[in-house]
Design a protein around this motif. Structure first.
Motif, mmCIF file in Angstrom:
data_model
loop_
_atom_site.group_PDB
_atom_site.id
_atom_site.type_symbol
_atom_site.label_atom_id
_atom_site.label_comp_id
_atom_site.label_asym_id
_atom_site.label_seq_id
_atom_site.Cartn_x
_atom_site.Cartn_y
_atom_site.Cartn_z
ATOM 1 N N ARG A 158 -40.210 7.408 -24.620
ATOM 2 C CA ARG A 158 -40.706 6.303 -24.473
ATOM 3 C C ARG A 158 -39.645 5.243 -24.215
ATOM 4 N NH1 ARG A 158 -43.029 6.036 -30.571
ATOM 5 N NH2 ARG A 158 -41.538 4.325 -30.445
ATOM 6 N N LYS A 159 -40.019 4.162 -23.602
ATOM 7 C CA LYS A 159 -39.194 3.009 -23.092
ATOM 8 C C LYS A 159 -38.366 2.640 -24.332
ATOM 9 C CE LYS A 159 -38.729 -1.045 -20.795
ATOM 10 N NZ LYS A 159 -39.256 -2.181 -19.573
ATOM 11 N N ASP A 160 -38.800 2.307 -25.468
ATOM 12 C CA ASP A 160 -37.937 1.705 -26.759
ATOM 13 C C ASP A 160 -37.112 2.764 -27.146
ATOM 14 O OD1 ASP A 160 -40.158 3.180 -27.522
ATOM 15 O OD2 ASP A 160 -40.649 1.867 -29.170
ATOM 16 N N GLU A 161 -37.415 4.027 -26.975
ATOM 17 C CA GLU A 161 -37.036 5.133 -27.645
ATOM 18 C C GLU A 161 -35.589 5.329 -26.706
ATOM 19 O OE1 GLU A 161 -38.196 9.772 -28.445
ATOM 20 O OE2 GLU A 161 -39.308 8.696 -27.427
#
Length: 102
Positions: free
Chosen positions: A43-46
């Motif tokens: 994921r982008k935030d990950e």
């Protein structure tokens, strides 16, 4: 850091396990981190949390507590255990919310 937030589907778990078992991948990660991360459906935030070494954010997403310590050692230490104290200190700093520890 208990298992209350543990998310077994977090892709970071796969990345850490792969890094643990592949010396070649560890070298590549150290030299071309972005290229290695591109291979994982993060994921982008990950991905951002990995890039900024924000372990607190990773734990909030569901990173298993044991693997967080392993990841810190892989990033900041080395296979022989040297640098383990640095890895632990960087992990604790992140968990205390002291921002990016890269």
């Amino acid at each position: 850091m208990g298992l209350e937030k543990f998310n077994p589907s977090l892709v970071t778990h796969d990345l850490i396990q792969d890094l643990k078992w592949s010396p070649e991948l560890r070298v590549e990660f150290a030299e071309k981190e972005a290229a290695v991360l591109d291979r994982y459906p993060l994921r982008k935030d990950e991905r951002h949390a990995i890039e900024t070494r924000n372990f607190l954010a990773l734990y909030d997403m569901g990173l298993h507590p044991y693997l967080g310590g392993q990841f810190a050692r892989l990033i900041f230490g080395n296979e022989a255990g040297k640098g383990a104290a640095v890895a632990v200190n960087k992990l604790v700093e992140s968990l205390q919310g002291k921002g990016s520890v890269a």
